[in-house]
Design an enzyme around this catalytic site. Sequence first.
Site, mmCIF file in Angstrom:
data_model
loop_
_atom_site.group_PDB
_atom_site.id
_atom_site.type_symbol
_atom_site.label_atom_id
_atom_site.label_comp_id
_atom_site.label_asym_id
_atom_site.label_seq_id
_atom_site.Cartn_x
_atom_site.Cartn_y
_atom_site.Cartn_z
ATOM 1 N N GLU A 184 7.051 2.718 -7.150
ATOM 2 C CA GLU A 184 7.917 2.197 -6.082
ATOM 3 C C GLU A 184 9.382 2.559 -6.313
ATOM 4 O O GLU A 184 10.157 2.654 -5.366
ATOM 5 C CB GLU A 184 7.764 0.678 -5.953
ATOM 6 C CG GLU A 184 6.436 0.306 -5.336
ATOM 7 C CD GLU A 184 6.329 -1.164 -4.974
ATOM 8 O OE1 GLU A 184 7.198 -1.942 -5.375
ATOM 9 O OE2 GLU A 184 5.350 -1.504 -4.292
ATOM 10 N N HIS A 202 -0.855 3.553 -5.356
ATOM 11 C CA HIS A 202 0.463 3.930 -5.870
ATOM 12 C C HIS A 202 0.387 5.055 -6.906
ATOM 13 O O HIS A 202 1.360 5.747 -7.144
ATOM 14 C CB HIS A 202 1.140 2.739 -6.557
ATOM 15 C CG HIS A 202 1.667 1.703 -5.625
ATOM 16 N ND1 HIS A 202 0.875 1.010 -4.754
ATOM 17 C CD2 HIS A 202 2.926 1.236 -5.436
ATOM 18 C CE1 HIS A 202 1.623 0.155 -4.077
ATOM 19 N NE2 HIS A 202 2.864 0.270 -4.464
ATOM 20 N N ASP A 205 -2.651 -0.635 5.272
ATOM 21 C CA ASP A 205 -2.418 -1.016 3.875
ATOM 22 C C ASP A 205 -1.569 -2.283 3.850
ATOM 23 O O ASP A 205 -0.883 -2.604 4.825
ATOM 24 C CB ASP A 205 -1.692 0.103 3.123
ATOM 25 C CG ASP A 205 -1.444 -0.228 1.645
ATOM 26 O OD1 ASP A 205 -2.282 -0.925 1.039
ATOM 27 O OD2 ASP A 205 -0.419 0.206 1.095
ATOM 28 N N SER A 206 -1.590 -3.003 2.726
ATOM 29 C CA SER A 206 -0.720 -4.166 2.588
ATOM 30 C C SER A 206 0.748 -3.740 2.532
ATOM 31 O O SER A 206 1.633 -4.543 2.800
ATOM 32 C CB SER A 206 -1.074 -4.940 1.321
ATOM 33 O OG SER A 206 -0.892 -4.122 0.191
ATOM 34 N N CYS A 263 -5.569 2.895 -7.603
ATOM 35 C CA CYS A 263 -4.508 2.199 -6.890
ATOM 36 C C CYS A 263 -3.763 3.249 -6.085
ATOM 37 O O CYS A 263 -3.465 4.330 -6.610
ATOM 38 C CB CYS A 263 -3.558 1.511 -7.878
ATOM 39 S SG CYS A 263 -2.038 0.877 -7.108
ATOM 40 N N CYS A 321 -6.134 0.388 1.114
ATOM 41 C CA CYS A 321 -5.657 -0.708 0.270
ATOM 42 C C CYS A 321 -6.836 -1.139 -0.583
ATOM 43 O O CYS A 321 -7.896 -1.476 -0.051
ATOM 44 C CB CYS A 321 -5.199 -1.859 1.176
ATOM 45 S SG CYS A 321 -4.873 -3.419 0.335
ATOM 46 N N ASN A 322 -6.648 -1.090 -1.889
ATOM 47 C CA ASN A 322 -7.764 -1.402 -2.778
ATOM 48 C C ASN A 322 -8.245 -2.837 -2.643
ATOM 49 O O ASN A 322 -9.444 -3.094 -2.591
ATOM 50 C CB ASN A 322 -7.367 -1.119 -4.218
ATOM 51 C CG ASN A 322 -7.414 0.361 -4.525
ATOM 52 O OD1 ASN A 322 -8.482 0.897 -4.771
ATOM 53 N ND2 ASN A 322 -6.284 1.021 -4.455
#
Lengths: 276, 276
Positions: A155, A191, A12-13, A189, A75-76
């Site tokens: 986050e 997240h 993932d980023s 996403c 990661c999208n």
Amino acid sequence: MAGDPRPIGVFDSGMGGLTVLRALVARLPEEQFVYLGDTARLPYGTKSPDTVRAYALQATHLLLSEDVKMVVIACNTASAVALDALGEALAPVPVIGVIEPGARAGVAATRSKRIAVLATESTVKGAAYAQAIHRLMADAHVEQMACQVFVALAEEGWADTRATTAAVEDYLQPLFAQADAPDTLVLGCTHFPVLATAIQRHVGDAITLVDSAETTAAAVAETLAGLDLKASADSGTRAIRFFATDSPERFARIGAIFFGGAIDDEAVTLVDLKMA
Amino acid sequence: MAGDPRPIGVFDSGMGGLTVLRALVARLPEEQFVYLGDTARLPYGTKSPDTVRAYALQATHLLLSEDVKMVVIACNTASAVALDALGEALAPVPVIGVIEPGARAGVAATRSKRIAVLATESTVKGAAYAQAIHRLMADAHVEQMACQVFVALAEEGWADTRATTAAVEDYLQPLFAQADAPDTLVLGCTHFPVLATAIQRHVGDAITLVDSAETTAAAVAETLAGLDLKASADSGTRAIRFFATDSPERFARIGAIFFGGAIDDEAVTLVDLKMA
């Protein structure tokens, strides 16, 4: 059957992909994992497709050097723009992204053929989910909605605070106020699963929430079985190793929110992809 | 007196610095401006000091090539880690950052010597505001608070929504619940002036909000006068030019929130700093 004891690589980023790792870990108790978060170069969402492809190639080559048997692009943005390039570059190691499984689960869940995708601004702009859904269900009505504030809330670890409740209402009320409201909500996403409780409470139980973490884990399990790559029960004790391109301390701290459990910062190795 | 008709250069990693430009434009009606947002490489906050210095040098050299008479570093991270290096590299062109003016205004405003600084996670970690305040007022009690969600709320244009009100409460309640609460709040991130109304309402009028945009504009006006660099009233009609390193369309759209007025995307020039 001896099974294939090699680890599964997850990329993932940043740290959002840890929601995908969490789902993989829960679903595949016999497997080992290596997770790489390119935290020094996030966010990918504002970078050009060429740059994202170049970064994703560097990152996944590091995973290959760890002898992974499969790579999951958690990661999208990278799934949307780099999946084909990565599949070619890493062959014969199979590569699985998050968008196709999320789209498939959305299509399986909808009764009304009205699906909404909540995602980041760049994912919405690229329309990869809408395209993937339309490939599977040509007459689906897809609404995409950028919910950028959700990223910061997740986050910050604000899974279900008053601010989160209010943000969920502000984003979703217009979507569900209309006559032909969607019956399925794709969390597009990595997240967003952190906020799933607050989102489900607002939309009600009649709406199906599709979490691409869960559905990607299912796709990985299927592919492992199909290609005869499953580990056996005696592959050894569970080991998860983490690599990050910036601050292992921050990775462990914020990452725990997404992983849903503590991450020991001793288990996080700092790596420089430009040098790799 | 003819005055100095050259423009003032303003630099930020992105669009938050437009709150500083807005304050400059309001305070200095005779001046011309060139604004550069390094949007392709934001955020600076997660990058190493060496990288931030290198990026800031590239960016400010572009401003020099536009013949600016002064450079304003409207970016907290770059002000914290690169101000000295930039001052040397750009001499004799004067360079002004946002942290020193913000600290000075905080010290001028406080009666109780208790100051709170709201900022991003990286600014809090670097403690540049706390250090600047302590240089001016050694016995000040400084509390720093990272308010990362404010950045996303400001970028979404949610200046005063229910989610913003709730986030303000969640962050600030602990700070003001204590016996020795601060009497001065420094908005130590260029994004936060967008949320000033919601913040002021929560803390009440007895608390002074210090906005580093306003105070930086005052410091610029002072320096212009001191160095005899002011433009005269007949320097021509007001012109503001914008440069961005990524998507002029997004710069104009999101930037309008911070600038407090429409930005024509025709006025935004895409520039590649690596090539500059």
